[in-house]
Design a protein around this motif. Structure first.
Motif, short mmCIF file in Angstrom:
data_model
loop_
_atom_site.label_atom_id
_atom_site.label_comp_id
_atom_site.label_asym_id
_atom_site.label_seq_id
_atom_site.Cartn_x
_atom_site.Cartn_y
_atom_site.Cartn_z
N GLY A 28 -16.14 7.44 22.17
CA GLY A 28 -16.31 6.01 22.00
C GLY A 28 -15.44 5.19 22.92
N TYR A 29 -14.91 5.81 23.97
CA TYR A 29 -14.01 5.11 24.89
C TYR A 29 -14.76 4.06 25.69
N ASP A 30 -14.22 2.84 25.74
CA ASP A 30 -14.82 1.74 26.49
C ASP A 30 -14.10 1.60 27.82
N PRO A 31 -14.78 1.81 28.96
CA PRO A 31 -14.11 1.76 30.26
C PRO A 31 -13.87 0.35 30.78
N ASP A 32 -14.34 -0.66 30.07
CA ASP A 32 -14.14 -2.06 30.48
C ASP A 32 -13.28 -2.76 29.42
N THR A 33 -12.14 -3.28 29.83
CA THR A 33 -11.26 -3.89 28.83
C THR A 33 -10.30 -4.88 29.48
N ASN A 34 -9.81 -5.81 28.67
CA ASN A 34 -8.81 -6.79 29.07
C ASN A 34 -7.73 -6.81 28.01
N TRP A 35 -6.48 -6.97 28.44
CA TRP A 35 -5.41 -7.06 27.45
C TRP A 35 -4.24 -7.88 27.99
N LEU A 36 -3.39 -8.28 27.06
CA LEU A 36 -2.20 -9.07 27.37
C LEU A 36 -0.97 -8.33 26.88
N GLU A 37 0.03 -8.23 27.75
CA GLU A 37 1.30 -7.59 27.39
C GLU A 37 2.42 -8.62 27.41
N VAL A 38 3.32 -8.52 26.45
CA VAL A 38 4.49 -9.40 26.41
C VAL A 38 5.71 -8.55 26.06
N TYR A 39 6.87 -8.97 26.55
CA TYR A 39 8.10 -8.30 26.15
C TYR A 39 9.26 -9.29 26.27
N ILE A 40 10.32 -8.99 25.55
CA ILE A 40 11.56 -9.74 25.66
C ILE A 40 12.72 -8.77 25.60
N LYS A 41 13.71 -8.98 26.45
CA LYS A 41 14.85 -8.07 26.54
C LYS A 41 16.14 -8.89 26.53
N PRO A 42 16.72 -9.14 25.34
CA PRO A 42 18.01 -9.83 25.26
C PRO A 42 19.16 -8.84 25.35
N GLY A 43 20.30 -9.31 25.83
CA GLY A 43 21.46 -8.42 25.92
C GLY A 43 22.75 -9.18 26.12
N ILE A 44 23.84 -8.45 26.00
CA ILE A 44 25.17 -9.01 26.22
C ILE A 44 26.04 -7.95 26.88
N SER A 45 26.87 -8.36 27.84
CA SER A 45 27.74 -7.43 28.54
C SER A 45 29.14 -8.00 28.63
N PHE A 46 30.10 -7.12 28.90
CA PHE A 46 31.48 -7.57 29.04
C PHE A 46 32.19 -6.76 30.11
N GLU A 47 33.25 -7.35 30.66
CA GLU A 47 34.18 -6.66 31.54
C GLU A 47 35.58 -7.08 31.14
#
Length: 480
Positions: free
Chosen positions: A73-92
């Protein structure tokens, strides 16, 4: 479509992923808003990256599923939306005697809306990304050290073997974006003397929970960098522990491939890599690179190899400074006429089009095993903010009737025999046009359109001339 393990390198190769970030110096990032504290030797900085990626694909994988898995049942025609968020904190934190204690903590939350290329969608996950502590210092006389422990990114050499420490896609979402790059656990020790750096490492990749192979790697890298831009180095990688399987061609290529669980364990790889310094005279504006890898595993009688050479020329006197690069890369496949296993394992390679992807669209189908590619890339920069790159790849199999990826396309031929792989070496011809723009110091745009024309090898699997696989994407990334 069979759902075997896919490295992030092979899954995200069709998308230009924030390649323009390197064009912006680190000090140009938004210091005022993200610098939380800077006094008494302690610096604390916040980090935030997020993005949106819209993808459209038609005739995915040349619609091989209609032949090899007609009931899926695989459909070879498709559209999709990807989102991501990457928060962080660093120190020296500056210690006595010039040493610096530093570290970083970050996470990734990603989601796919719609159905992606691997028939997965409306799913996502939040995972830990970086979480490490480290110390670095200068011992004087050109000797310095850097030691860290915890989850963090690490790329060695040209990214042929060690680069993609984290996996996205499937239940984690963001298949093409691939925002996860850090290893789940990394112990890294670096010692630098002048232009020579030695790195010892232990790595545990951040794999998908559904396909976690329990992989653990260790090794060393020795590299010499010339101030003029050339380098020479070598990486040795030993797979200490793994449950990941290897496929092996059936004797004579007739029959389904044999899949051996845990075969990756004890696999060892040596990679030598080099890039030339700038030339003068007749070779001015030329650049050459090379990689060579030898791989073996005495426990399972394995011996494999891979390599790449490139030649690049910059037309410095022309508008937009065109750069033309011709390359050839090859990765051994398993010879069905021998009892030895010759299929190269690409481990955790960097699969972007500018790195180690075999083709553009084809890189989602043909990982860097039993394949070779003649590549051509033309890059122009109309402005400092805009880059256009046209890529072409002619992709072929090294061994016929042998697994090209893992075991997909195992099927019954017209004579009633179970076979795998292809009966003709020509796999595909890929064309990929990509555009990137630095909108400002925090905002980056990338877009691309690509088409993959199937070769005779793919046509023979389907039993007729297959239609091209086309698609495109547009993404925006914000980095603070």
């Amino acid at each position: 479509m069979s759902r075997f393990r896919y490295s992030m390198a092979e899954m995200r190769a069709g998308t230009l992923l924030i390649v323009c970030l390197a064009a912006v110096p680190a000090q140009a990032q938004d210091r005022d808003r993200m610098l939380f504290h800077d006094s008494n030797g302690l610096t604390v900085r916040g980090h935030l990256q997020f993005g949106f990626n819209a993808v459209s694909e038609q005739n995915l994988f040349w619609d091989l599923a209609a032949t090899t898995a007609p009931g899926s049942g695989y459909d070879p025609d498709t559209n999709w939306l990807e989102v991501y968020i990457k928060p962080g904190i660093s120190f020296e934190y500056e210690l006595d005697a010039g040493a610096v204690l530093y570290g970083k903590l970050s996470a990734v939350s990603s989601y796919t809306l719609g159905t992606d290329a691997f028939d997965t969608g409306d799913t996502g996950a939040t995972t830990l990304e970086e979480a490490y502590l480290a110390i670095r210092g200068d011992q004087g006389s050109g000797l310095s050290y850097d030691v860290s422990l915890g989850a963090r990114e690490l790329t060695l050499g040209t990214g042929m073997l060690i680069a993609s420490g984290g996996t996205s896609g499937f239940e984690r979402g963001a298949l093409k974006f691939g925002p996860r790059k850090a290893w789940e656990m990394a112990a890294i020790g670096r010692l630098t003397y002048g232009n020579v750096t030695g790195t010892a490492f232990y790595l545990d990749p951040n794999e998908l929970p559904s396909t976690d192979g329990g992989n653990q790697l260790a090794g060393v890298d020795l590299r010499m960098d010339d101030p003029r831009g050339g380098y020479l180095g070598a990486t040795f990688v030993d797979v200490l522990k793994s449950d990941s399987p290897y496929p092996q061609a059936a004797p004579g290529g007739v029959g389904a491939p044999t899949v051996t669980p845990g075969a990756r364990e004890d696999t060892k790889t040596l990679n030598i890599y080099a890039k030339t310094n700038p030339f003068s005279g007749d070779l001015e504006n030329w650049t050459f690179t090379s990689d060579l890898a030898y791989q073996w595993n005495d426990r399972i009688d394995m011996e494999a190899w891979a390599g790449r050479v490139t030649a690049g020329y910059t037309f410095a006197g022309l508008p937009w400074a065109p750069n033309l690069t011709l390359g050839y890369q090859t990765f051994s496949g398993d010879d069905p006429d021998t009892s030895k296993l010759e299929r190269f394992d690409p481990l955790y390679y960097q699969g972007s089009p500018s790195a180690w992807a075999t083709g553009s669209k084809s890189a989602s189908t043909f990982i860097n095993s039993n394949a070779n590619a003649l590549t051509l890339a033309l890059r122009v920069q109309p402005t400092q903010q805009d880059t256009l790159t046209l890529r072409y790849a002619h992709i072929r199999a090294n061994e016929l009737n042998s697994p090209v990826q893992f075991g997909q396309a195992t099927r019954v031929d017209i004579n009633g025999n179970v076979v795998s792989g292809v009966t003709d070496a020509h796999l595909a011809d890929d064309i990929f046009l990509e555009y990137s723009r630095i909108i400002n110091r925090n905002t980056f745009l990338a877009a691309g359109a690509s088409v993959s024309f199937p070769g005779t090898g793919i046509d023979n699997v389907i039993g007729q001339n297959a239609d091209p696989w086309t698609g495109g994407f547009v993404n925006v990334v914000f980095n603070f």
